[in-house]
Design a protein around this motif. Structure first.
Motif, PDB file in Angstrom:
ATOM      1  N   SER A 151       0.839  -1.192   0.000  1.00  0.00           N
ATOM      2  CA  SER A 151       0.000   0.000   0.000  1.00  0.00           C
ATOM      3  C   SER A 151       0.881   1.250   0.000  1.00  0.00           C
ATOM      4  O   SER A 151       1.994   1.242   0.513  1.00  0.00           O
ATOM      5  CB  SER A 151      -0.910   0.004   1.228  1.00  0.00           C
ATOM      6  OG  SER A 151      -0.132   0.144   2.398  1.00  0.00           O
ATOM      7  N   CYS A 152       0.357   2.315  -0.600  1.00  0.00           N
ATOM      8  CA  CYS A 152       1.116   3.556  -0.718  1.00  0.00           C
ATOM      9  C   CYS A 152       1.331   4.171   0.675  1.00  0.00           C
ATOM     10  O   CYS A 152       0.361   4.377   1.407  1.00  0.00           O
ATOM     11  CB  CYS A 152       0.354   4.515  -1.619  1.00  0.00           C
ATOM     12  SG  CYS A 152       1.008   6.181  -1.642  1.00  0.00           S
ATOM     13  N   PRO A 153       2.577   4.477   1.046  1.00  0.00           N
ATOM     14  CA  PRO A 153       2.820   5.066   2.364  1.00  0.00           C
ATOM     15  C   PRO A 153       2.206   6.453   2.500  1.00  0.00           C
ATOM     16  O   PRO A 153       1.980   6.945   3.607  1.00  0.00           O
ATOM     17  CB  PRO A 153       4.351   5.167   2.440  1.00  0.00           C
ATOM     18  CG  PRO A 153       4.875   4.350   1.317  1.00  0.00           C
ATOM     19  CD  PRO A 153       3.807   4.281   0.277  1.00  0.00           C
ATOM     20  N   ASN A 154       1.897   7.087   1.364  1.00  0.00           N
ATOM     21  CA  ASN A 154       1.377   8.447   1.393  1.00  0.00           C
ATOM     22  C   ASN A 154      -0.139   8.479   1.560  1.00  0.00           C
ATOM     23  O   ASN A 154      -0.651   9.217   2.393  1.00  0.00           O
ATOM     24  CB  ASN A 154       1.798   9.180   0.116  1.00  0.00           C
ATOM     25  CG  ASN A 154       1.625  10.667   0.227  1.00  0.00           C
ATOM     26  OD1 ASN A 154       2.084  11.284   1.186  1.00  0.00           O
ATOM     27  ND2 ASN A 154       0.952  11.261  -0.744  1.00  0.00           N
ATOM     28  N   CYS A 155      -0.869   7.647   0.759  1.00  0.00           N
ATOM     29  CA  CYS A 155      -2.326   7.686   0.823  1.00  0.00           C
ATOM     30  C   CYS A 155      -2.926   6.420   1.419  1.00  0.00           C
ATOM     31  O   CYS A 155      -4.132   6.374   1.692  1.00  0.00           O
ATOM     32  CB  CYS A 155      -2.915   7.955  -0.562  1.00  0.00           C
ATOM     33  SG  CYS A 155      -2.647   6.616  -1.731  1.00  0.00           S
ATOM     34  N   GLY A 156      -2.115   5.388   1.585  1.00  0.00           N
ATOM     35  CA  GLY A 156      -2.600   4.165   2.213  1.00  0.00           C
ATOM     36  C   GLY A 156      -3.342   3.218   1.288  1.00  0.00           C
ATOM     37  O   GLY A 156      -3.711   2.117   1.673  1.00  0.00           O
TER      38      GLY A 156
ATOM     39  N   TYR B 147       4.985   2.365  -7.695  1.00  0.00           N
ATOM     40  CA  TYR B 147       4.549   3.716  -8.036  1.00  0.00           C
ATOM     41  C   TYR B 147       3.061   3.856  -7.730  1.00  0.00           C
ATOM     42  O   TYR B 147       2.269   2.983  -8.090  1.00  0.00           O
ATOM     43  CB  TYR B 147       4.805   3.980  -9.519  1.00  0.00           C
ATOM     44  CG  TYR B 147       4.313   5.322  -9.994  1.00  0.00           C
ATOM     45  CD1 TYR B 147       5.073   6.475  -9.778  1.00  0.00           C
ATOM     46  CD2 TYR B 147       3.094   5.449 -10.644  1.00  0.00           C
ATOM     47  CE1 TYR B 147       4.618   7.712 -10.200  1.00  0.00           C
ATOM     48  CE2 TYR B 147       2.633   6.683 -11.067  1.00  0.00           C
ATOM     49  CZ  TYR B 147       3.400   7.804 -10.847  1.00  0.00           C
ATOM     50  OH  TYR B 147       2.951   9.038 -11.269  1.00  0.00           O
ATOM     51  N   CYS B 148       2.690   4.933  -7.055  1.00  0.00           N
ATOM     52  CA  CYS B 148       1.278   5.177  -6.760  1.00  0.00           C
ATOM     53  C   CYS B 148       0.733   6.200  -7.760  1.00  0.00           C
ATOM     54  O   CYS B 148       1.196   7.335  -7.808  1.00  0.00           O
ATOM     55  CB  CYS B 148       1.101   5.699  -5.335  1.00  0.00           C
ATOM     56  SG  CYS B 148      -0.624   6.150  -4.993  1.00  0.00           S
ATOM     57  N   HIS B 149      -0.233   5.750  -8.562  1.00  0.00           N
ATOM     58  CA  HIS B 149      -0.825   6.634  -9.574  1.00  0.00           C
ATOM     59  C   HIS B 149      -1.671   7.732  -8.950  1.00  0.00           C
ATOM     60  O   HIS B 149      -1.915   8.762  -9.577  1.00  0.00           O
ATOM     61  CB  HIS B 149      -1.674   5.808 -10.550  1.00  0.00           C
ATOM     62  CG  HIS B 149      -0.859   4.974 -11.482  1.00  0.00           C
ATOM     63  ND1 HIS B 149      -0.369   5.445 -12.677  1.00  0.00           N
ATOM     64  CD2 HIS B 149      -0.408   3.702 -11.372  1.00  0.00           C
ATOM     65  CE1 HIS B 149       0.329   4.487 -13.288  1.00  0.00           C
ATOM     66  NE2 HIS B 149       0.329   3.418 -12.511  1.00  0.00           N
ATOM     67  N   GLY B 150      -2.114   7.500  -7.720  1.00  0.00           N
ATOM     68  CA  GLY B 150      -2.919   8.520  -7.051  1.00  0.00           C
ATOM     69  C   GLY B 150      -2.068   9.687  -6.584  1.00  0.00           C
ATOM     70  O   GLY B 150      -2.470  10.854  -6.695  1.00  0.00           O
ATOM     71  N   CYS B 151      -0.905   9.380  -6.060  1.00  0.00           N
ATOM     72  CA  CYS B 151      -0.045  10.427  -5.488  1.00  0.00           C
ATOM     73  C   CYS B 151       1.045  10.878  -6.459  1.00  0.00           C
ATOM     74  O   CYS B 151       1.646  11.928  -6.262  1.00  0.00           O
ATOM     75  CB  CYS B 151       0.622   9.923  -4.214  1.00  0.00           C
ATOM     76  SG  CYS B 151      -0.534   9.294  -3.002  1.00  0.00           S
ATOM     77  N   GLY B 152       1.353  10.050  -7.457  1.00  0.00           N
ATOM     78  CA  GLY B 152       2.460  10.373  -8.352  1.00  0.00           C
ATOM     79  C   GLY B 152       3.798  10.204  -7.670  1.00  0.00           C
ATOM     80  O   GLY B 152       4.763  10.878  -8.008  1.00  0.00           O
TER      81      GLY B 152
HETATM   82 ZN   LIG Z   1      -0.632   7.094  -2.942  1.00  0.00          ZN
END
Ligand SMILES: [Zn+2]
Length: 205
Positions: free
Chosen positions: A6-11, A161-166
């Protein structure tokens, strides 16, 4: 043990894709037909010409381009050919002045002829020297990238790579000095990957 991707930024994990997958989905080879118009030469003179040509294009999305495993080092073939052609005037100077030294004109000393020859050679040879300097530089860069590529590849492949956060991150640390679960921009991700490969200083900011 399950790896948390999971993305550390948005989860979220549904927007996360591995870096090689991002790269692969962003590079496409498209075959298509191109229409061209131009001018042809016929016995009656210039005539308009129309036609089609099948072309193949490789497109790389901006995102895929921002996550390269290695820098792009252009090949040297054309430049070597150009350097060889550019070396011809310098060789002609050597031939001419050698002939002048062998059969000296009366009243002209060998030293004068020699110095004039060196000057003429320098004047006519610098374009070839420049071309070959660039070739040597490219070969060196290519070799350096080839040496570190495999080591860097392991780190690059582990990237997400998280497409939500870039943003990019590693779910775990695949090598020393690689932070685990920390969101970073693609530029920084590339810099870290290239650092592992030992060619980070080839990066142009
Ligand atoms: Zn993210």
């Amino acid at each position: 043990m399950e790896i948390d991707i999971s993305c550390p930024n948005c989860g979220r994990s549904d927007w996360v894709q591995s870096v090689p997958a991002v790269r692969a989905s962003g590079v496409q080879t498209v075959t298509g037909v191109d229409y061209f118009t131009g001018v042809g030469v016929a016995p009656s003179g210039l005539v308009p010409a129309f036609g089609t040509a099948t072309v193949e294009r490789t497109t790389v999305s901006n995102l895929a381009r921002s996550l390269p495993l290695t820098p792009y080092v252009p090949s040297s073939g054309k430049l070597i050919a150009l350097g060889t052609v550019l070396a011809i005037p310098g060789l002609m100077v050597i031939v001419t002045f050698t002939a002048m030294l062998v059969n000296p004109e009366p009243g002209r000393t060998a030293v004068t002829t020699f110095l004039a020859g060196v000057l003429a050679f320098a004047l006519f040879s610098w374009p070839a020297a420049l071309a070959f300097t660039v070739v040597v530089n490219r070969v060196r860069r290519k070799r350096r990238v080839a040496r570190g590529r495999n080591t860097a590849s392991a780190v690059w492949r582990a990237g997400q790579y998280c497409h939500g956060c870039g943003l990019c991150f590693w779910p775990y640390s695949p090598a020393p000095h690689i932070p685990a679960r920390q969101s970073i921009p693609p530029r920084q991700f590339t810099w870290l990957v290239w650092s592992v490969g030992g060619y980070a200083n080839l990066m142009t900011w």
